[in-house]
Write an enzyme that holds these catalytic residues in place. Structure first.
Site, PDB file in Angstrom:
ATOM      1  N   ARG A   1       2.760   5.730  -3.441  1.00  0.00           N
ATOM      2  CA  ARG A   1       3.962   6.850  -3.725  1.00  0.00           C
ATOM      3  C   ARG A   1       4.261   6.553  -5.142  1.00  0.00           C
ATOM      4  NH1 ARG A   1       4.208   5.350   1.639  1.00  0.00           N
ATOM      5  NH2 ARG A   1       5.475   6.794   3.187  1.00  0.00           N
TER       6      ARG A   1
ATOM      7  N   GLY B   1      -4.925   7.906   5.517  1.00  0.00           N
ATOM      8  CA  GLY B   1      -4.265   9.134   6.302  1.00  0.00           C
ATOM      9  C   GLY B   1      -2.911   8.903   5.174  1.00  0.00           C
TER      10      GLY B   1
ATOM     11  N   LYS C   1      -4.434   6.007  14.638  1.00  0.00           N
ATOM     12  CA  LYS C   1      -4.614   5.460  13.218  1.00  0.00           C
ATOM     13  C   LYS C   1      -5.983   5.469  12.691  1.00  0.00           C
ATOM     14  CE  LYS C   1      -0.259   4.322  12.772  1.00  0.00           C
ATOM     15  NZ  LYS C   1       0.700   5.102  12.042  1.00  0.00           N
TER      16      LYS C   1
ATOM     17  N   LYS D   1       0.807  -1.197   0.077  1.00  0.00           N
ATOM     18  CA  LYS D   1      -0.136   0.016  -0.087  1.00  0.00           C
ATOM     19  C   LYS D   1       0.892   1.249  -0.120  1.00  0.00           C
ATOM     20  CE  LYS D   1      -3.051   0.367   3.587  1.00  0.00           C
ATOM     21  NZ  LYS D   1      -2.813   1.876   4.485  1.00  0.00           N
ATOM     22  N   SER D   2       1.976   1.202   0.750  1.00  0.00           N
ATOM     23  CA  SER D   2       2.741   2.496   1.038  1.00  0.00           C
ATOM     24  C   SER D   2       3.338   2.825  -0.275  1.00  0.00           C
ATOM     25  CB  SER D   2       3.881   2.286   1.963  1.00  0.00           C
ATOM     26  OG  SER D   2       3.323   2.461   3.208  1.00  0.00           O
TER      27      SER D   2
ATOM     28  N   ASP E   1       1.881  -0.980  11.992  1.00  0.00           N
ATOM     29  CA  ASP E   1       0.658  -1.349  11.585  1.00  0.00           C
ATOM     30  C   ASP E   1       0.338  -2.882  11.963  1.00  0.00           C
ATOM     31  OD1 ASP E   1      -0.186   0.994  10.366  1.00  0.00           O
ATOM     32  OD2 ASP E   1       0.765   0.487   8.420  1.00  0.00           O
TER      33      ASP E   1
ATOM     34  N   SER F   1       6.900   9.264  12.356  1.00  0.00           N
ATOM     35  CA  SER F   1       5.833   9.170  11.147  1.00  0.00           C
ATOM     36  C   SER F   1       6.299   9.347   9.765  1.00  0.00           C
ATOM     37  CB  SER F   1       4.773  10.092  11.092  1.00  0.00           C
ATOM     38  OG  SER F   1       3.953  10.116  10.209  1.00  0.00           O
TER      39      SER F   1
ATOM     40  N   GLN G   1       4.599   9.347   7.189  1.00  0.00           N
ATOM     41  CA  GLN G   1       3.836  10.154   6.314  1.00  0.00           C
ATOM     42  C   GLN G   1       3.950  11.545   6.471  1.00  0.00           C
ATOM     43  OE1 GLN G   1      -0.408   9.178   7.981  1.00  0.00           O
ATOM     44  NE2 GLN G   1      -0.151   7.258   6.867  1.00  0.00           N
TER      45      GLN G   1
ATOM     46  N   ARG H   1      -9.008  12.390  12.283  1.00  0.00           N
ATOM     47  CA  ARG H   1      -7.421  12.136  12.586  1.00  0.00           C
ATOM     48  C   ARG H   1      -6.507  13.342  12.493  1.00  0.00           C
ATOM     49  NH1 ARG H   1      -5.404   6.956   9.126  1.00  0.00           N
ATOM     50  NH2 ARG H   1      -3.708   7.351  10.268  1.00  0.00           N
TER      51      ARG H   1
END
Ligand code: S3P
Length: 448
Positions: free
Chosen positions: A33, A101, A354, A28-29, A327, A174, A176, A129
């Protein structure tokens, strides 16, 4: 988008031995990207193995709204025709990032140094969030943000017309936040420096280098110092997205707690910033092996072989490992329930912000299933009952959180009585084939 339709209750019944091969979807990450950097490159980026979960599809839609051409060629093959660094167009409508997020924070970063305005929203989970962790550093570049109280979505970002580069120490572990700053730094002239005390996933740095940005990182006494030179021309790439270790966690943990199981989960990325769960499981005595270890696209990859592990023991998870398995704590707490002794998890405050408050969501569901859990602001302890002794029989709230729903489905495979969740629909955000894949291994998951 999850959480907007009718809730889908799901129940996991005791499973026979799980066996076979679990081909989990793309990371997913890395999927988010590849779409975002593809949109910031000049020309056509080709992506294979993209995760076609709702979170990533929302990011694809957003990239179109900012002017990139994003096309689906079937079977996880996508193409992105980028508009170049600083080339984002102003979206005509509100950008809805659904449950994600990662999507919203990275996109805010990418547009914050363009002379455009965009308004972001999400589902009921995302709109609770915290966004100030991203908008605070974006303000240093010259961007402005106006949102709801507490820095929540919906929120409008007015991008900086004359961005300046920044020097920023990330105050929370983080990826993110780090990534939002780096993406904003792309369109600021000069060097943007980001420092993180604890190493978080480094996919943004690796991918920026692949796209031809000038980026370096070094470990110093202050932490990891990442230096990016702004205003590069990003060159389009061909990206093969590896399979997601965070999704692999579910069939791996299910096999470990379900008697007689032997499951192969092939081609899993074992980037050290992501693989903390697997180290932890092995320390607990899990029968988990890395087979066919190799390097692919600069990332360590292996096939994971997980077998039923009747003699798991609780351990103290080193807090410095938290970022590399952030996660995975929900599903780890399920495995810990089947271990003998306590599993102590400290330094995990981030779990409270989260998709749900993951300590609260797991602790209350585990307690309802007969497992003793203690918790504090940044720690929790699961008192394992040992294999065969976990009652189950509870209905858990998934709180619009895919990983909570999947963790309780895994639990029900090995408890005495079935385990239900009130809503399994959020699973589609990250692992749309979870139910058929687990069923193909032998799990008994039913609707209702
Ligand atoms: C992610 C970073 C982590 C993680 C999330 C994906 C990313 O969040 O929990 O699922 O792709 O950068 P934080 O950066 O908030 O820790």
């Amino acid at each position: 988008m999850s959480g907007h339709g009718t809730p889908t209750p799901m129940t996991s019944h005791k499973s026979g031995p799980l066996s076979g091969t679990a081909e989990v979807p793309g990371d997913k990450s890395i999927s988010h990207r590849s779409l975002i950097l593809g949109a910031m490159a000049v020309g056509e980026t080709r992506i294979s193995g993209l995760l076609e979960g709702e979170d990533v599809l929302d990011t694809a839609k957003a990239m179109r709204a900012f002017g990139a051409e994003v096309t689906d060629h079937g079977n996880g093959e996508w193409r992105v025709y980028g508009v170049g660094v600083g080339g984002f167009a102003e979206p005509e409508n509100v950008i809805d990032c659904g449950n994600s997020g990662t999507g919203v924070r990275l996109i805010m970063g990418a547009m914050a140094t363009c002379p455009i305005t965009a308004t972001f929203t999400g589902d009921a989970s995302l709109n609770k969030r915290p966004m100030a962790r991203v908008t605070d550093p974006l303000a240093l570049f010259g961007a402005q943000a106006v949102g709801r109280s507490g820095g929540r979505l919906p929120m409008t970002i007015v991008g900086a017309a004359d961005p300046v580069p920044v020097h920023y120490v990330v105050p929370v572990p983080s990826a993110q936040v780090k990534s939002a700053v780096l993406l904003a730094g792309l369109n600021a002239p000069g060097k943007t420096v980001v420092i993180e005390h604890e190493a978080t996933r480094d996919h943004t740095e690796r991918m920026l280098a692949g796209f031809g940005a000038e980026i370096s990182s070094e470990q110093t006494n202050e932490g990891r110092v990442i230096t990016l030179t702004g205003q590069p021309e990003l060159r389009p790439q061909t990206i093969a997205v590896p399979r997601d270790p965070s999704s692999a966690a579910f069939p791996v943990c299910a096999a470990i707690i379900t008697p007689g199981s032997d499951v192969l989960v092939p081609n899993i990325g074992l980037n050290p910033t992501r693989a903390g769960l697997f180290t932890t499981l092995r320390e607990m005595g899990a029968d988990l092996n890395y087979e066919n270890e190799r390097e692919e696209g600069g990332e360590p990859v292996a096939d994971l072989r997980a077998r039923f592990s009747p003699d798991l023991k609780g351990i103290e998870v080193p807090p410095e490992r938290a970022a590399s398995m952030i996660d995975e704590y929900p599903v780890l707490s399920v495995v810990a329930s089947f271990a003998k002794g306590q599993t102590v998890m400290r330094g995990v405050k981030e779990l409270r912000v989260k998709e749900s408050d993951r300590i609260e969501a797991m602790a209350s569901g585990l307690r309802a299933g007969g497992v003793e859990v203690e918790d504090g602001p940044d720690w929790w302890i699961v008192h394992g009952r040992g294999h065969g002794n976990v009652p189950g029989g509870q209905v858990c709230a998934s709180h619009l959180d895919h990983r909570i729903a999947m963790s309780f489905m895994v639990m029900g495979m090995a408890t005495q009585a079935p385990v239900s969740v009130d809503d399994g629909s959020p699973i589609a955000t990250s692992f749309p084939i979870f139910e058929p894949l687990m069923s193909s291994l032998g799990a008994d998951i039913r609707q209702g």
